[in-house]
Design an enzyme around this catalytic site. Structure first.
Site, PDB file in Angstrom:
ATOM      1  N   HIS A 104      -0.852   0.601  16.107  1.00 52.50           N
ATOM      2  CA  HIS A 104       0.048   0.915  15.503  1.00 52.50           C
ATOM      3  C   HIS A 104       1.415   0.858  15.924  1.00 52.50           C
ATOM      4  O   HIS A 104       2.444   1.472  15.408  1.00 52.50           O
ATOM      5  CB  HIS A 104      -0.021   2.267  14.793  1.00 52.50           C
ATOM      6  CG  HIS A 104      -1.339   2.158  13.700  1.00 52.50           C
ATOM      7  ND1 HIS A 104      -2.606   2.174  14.212  1.00 52.50           N
ATOM      8  CD2 HIS A 104      -1.429   2.455  12.304  1.00 52.50           C
ATOM      9  CE1 HIS A 104      -3.593   2.552  13.406  1.00 52.50           C
ATOM     10  NE2 HIS A 104      -2.757   2.560  12.391  1.00 52.50           N
ATOM     11  N   GLU A 156      -4.636  -6.321   3.093  1.00 53.19           N
ATOM     12  CA  GLU A 156      -3.488  -7.028   3.415  1.00 53.19           C
ATOM     13  C   GLU A 156      -3.584  -8.517   2.820  1.00 53.19           C
ATOM     14  O   GLU A 156      -2.482  -9.235   2.473  1.00 53.19           O
ATOM     15  CB  GLU A 156      -3.063  -7.333   4.872  1.00 53.19           C
ATOM     16  CG  GLU A 156      -2.624  -5.999   5.587  1.00 53.19           C
ATOM     17  CD  GLU A 156      -3.891  -4.977   5.631  1.00 53.19           C
ATOM     18  OE1 GLU A 156      -3.504  -3.837   5.627  1.00 53.19           O
ATOM     19  OE2 GLU A 156      -4.993  -5.251   5.591  1.00 53.19           O
ATOM     20  N   GLU A 177       0.789  -1.219   0.028  1.00 57.91           N
ATOM     21  CA  GLU A 177       0.014   0.072   0.107  1.00 57.91           C
ATOM     22  C   GLU A 177       1.080   1.281   0.025  1.00 57.91           C
ATOM     23  O   GLU A 177       1.756   1.485   0.923  1.00 57.91           O
ATOM     24  CB  GLU A 177      -0.960  -0.011   1.148  1.00 57.91           C
ATOM     25  CG  GLU A 177      -1.807  -1.233   1.245  1.00 57.91           C
ATOM     26  CD  GLU A 177      -2.466  -1.404   2.621  1.00 57.91           C
ATOM     27  OE1 GLU A 177      -2.429  -0.455   3.435  1.00 57.91           O
ATOM     28  OE2 GLU A 177      -2.913  -2.444   3.069  1.00 57.91           O
ATOM     29  N   ALA A 215       3.161  -3.740  11.087  1.00 55.44           N
ATOM     30  CA  ALA A 215       3.070  -5.203  11.540  1.00 55.44           C
ATOM     31  C   ALA A 215       1.495  -5.577  12.331  1.00 55.44           C
ATOM     32  O   ALA A 215       1.419  -6.628  12.325  1.00 55.44           O
ATOM     33  CB  ALA A 215       4.173  -5.471  12.471  1.00 55.44           C
ATOM     34  N   ASP A 216       1.106  -4.401  12.955  1.00 56.61           N
ATOM     35  CA  ASP A 216      -0.207  -4.751  13.694  1.00 56.61           C
ATOM     36  C   ASP A 216      -1.230  -5.413  12.698  1.00 56.61           C
ATOM     37  O   ASP A 216      -2.307  -6.017  13.155  1.00 56.61           O
ATOM     38  CB  ASP A 216      -0.613  -3.404  14.338  1.00 56.61           C
ATOM     39  CG  ASP A 216       0.330  -2.606  15.000  1.00 56.61           C
ATOM     40  OD1 ASP A 216       1.526  -2.212  14.505  1.00 56.61           O
ATOM     41  OD2 ASP A 216       0.381  -2.601  16.311  1.00 56.61           O
ATOM     42  N   PHE A 217      -0.980  -5.104  11.385  1.00 58.27           N
ATOM     43  CA  PHE A 217      -2.045  -5.709  10.385  1.00 58.27           C
ATOM     44  C   PHE A 217      -1.794  -6.953   9.844  1.00 58.27           C
ATOM     45  O   PHE A 217      -2.492  -7.375   9.186  1.00 58.27           O
ATOM     46  CB  PHE A 217      -2.004  -4.508   9.287  1.00 58.27           C
ATOM     47  CG  PHE A 217      -2.630  -3.146   9.588  1.00 58.27           C
ATOM     48  CD1 PHE A 217      -2.971  -2.850  10.776  1.00 58.27           C
ATOM     49  CD2 PHE A 217      -2.184  -2.147   8.926  1.00 58.27           C
ATOM     50  CE1 PHE A 217      -3.304  -1.606  11.294  1.00 58.27           C
ATOM     51  CE2 PHE A 217      -2.291  -0.835   9.235  1.00 58.27           C
ATOM     52  CZ  PHE A 217      -3.022  -0.519  10.643  1.00 58.27           C
TER      53      PHE A 217
END
Length: 326
Positions: free
Chosen positions: A129, A60, A29, A84-86
């Site tokens: 985040h 993702e 993205e 990385a949280d996603f």
């Protein structure tokens, strides 16, 4: 050698990989025209074109799903997940497909997929985040997990990750992007995956730290030195596979172990290191292994609260000094 920030070293690693192998492409993205959320991929679209630096919708699942298919067909995608949280959004593609297909399809299958993901705190980005998710994936067979702590390591480990035929989760500590500078070899060079590094030699206590915490551990070691305590700072660099022998050799010398991690303490990477040392170097221990990590709480948003959330040099000094006295 050239002096670079942590961010610039990663960008240079991506550039070198794209130049060296036409099968390498970037996908994620806002990585193209915008240059990435933090500017890591800035300028790469103009140099390599939209077929090799691909902007995607906010999905993702699509980013990693398409990358799995491309990897099976011989491409070497470098997929960026903006935070990385996603990663849990695409955990099925990462854990149940990318990580396992080589086991399922046999020795002729390859999965040369590198997943880049900025992680961690230091910027006041709040609870969803700012997390350090390495332990979420530590239990998944088939994933190599890389956590560089210096600009030179960041570039060398990234090039090794992209050249690997296995799935690599490459975690970039975003606080270090523009705050950490260092000498970085120019051109293409690699650092072997699965090989750690002693960032500072010592005799009294072994401090195993990852990412941002390596820098804080080095500062703590300077302060401990003033009190006559010599801490050996060990950076695993790759936490899976783990360079167990490097850690065990250090602990057998010092007799003491302190792990320092940014993630919450329960079930974290530090627990794995303590288990390995307890199983394989127990007779050498002069004190029980100790863990220093964040509390089992979401990352706070307020900068003053966030700063108190993570281990810092002072807390590392306190914990290491207590071990050294045993």
């Amino acid at each position: 050698m050239a002096e670079m920030t942590y961010l610039e070293a990663i960008r240079d690693g991506l550039r070198q990989a794209l130049r060296a192998d036409e099968q390498v492409y970037l996908i994620g993205e806002d990585i193209g025209a915008y240059g990435g959320c933090y500017g890591v991929t800035q300028g790469l679209l103009a140099e390599f074109g939209a077929e090799r630096v691909m902007d995607t919708p906010i999905s993702e699942t699509a980013i990693l799903g398409s990358s799995v298919g491309a990897s099976l067909l011989g491409k070497r995608p470098v997929a960026e997940i903006m935070y990385a949280d996603f990663l849990p959004v695409a955990s099925d593609q990462l854990i149940n497909q990318a990580a396992k297909l080589r086991y399922v399809l046999g020795e002729d299958a390859r999965m040369p997929l590198t997943v880049r993901a900025p992680y961690g705190g230091g910027g006041g980005y709040s609870f969803n985040h700012s997390q350090s998710p390495e332990s979420w994936f530590l239990n998944a067979p088939g994933i190599t997990i890389v956590m560089p702590s210096t600009p030179a390591d960041a570039k060398g480990l990234l090039l090794s990750s992209i050249q690997s035929d296995n799935t690599v989760l490459y975690l970039e500590q975003k606080h270090l992007y523009k705050t950490l500078r260092g000498e970085v070899p120019e051109g293409v060079y690699t650092i072997p995956l699965g090989k750690g590094d002693i960032k500072r030699e010592g005799r009294d206590v072994t401090v195993v730290a990852t990412g941002w915490m390596v820098q804080r551990a080095l500062r703590a070691a300077e302060l401990l030195h003033q009190d006559g305590i010599e801490a050996e700072v060990v950076d695993p660099r790759t936490i899976k596979p783990l360079d167990e022998e490097l850690i065990l050799t250090s602990v057998r010398k010092t007799g003491r172990l302190l792990t320092v991690c940014e993630a919450p303490v329960t079930g974290g990477f530090g627990s794995e290191v303590c288990a390995v040392v307890s199983e394989k170097a127990f007779p050498a221990l002069k004190a029980a292994p100790a863990r220093l990590a964040s509390p089992d709480l979401p990352v706070p948003f307020a900068p003053s609260a966030e700063e108190r959330y993570y281990p810092d040099a002072a807390s590392i000094v306190k914990a290491a000094a207590a071990l050294a006295k045993q």
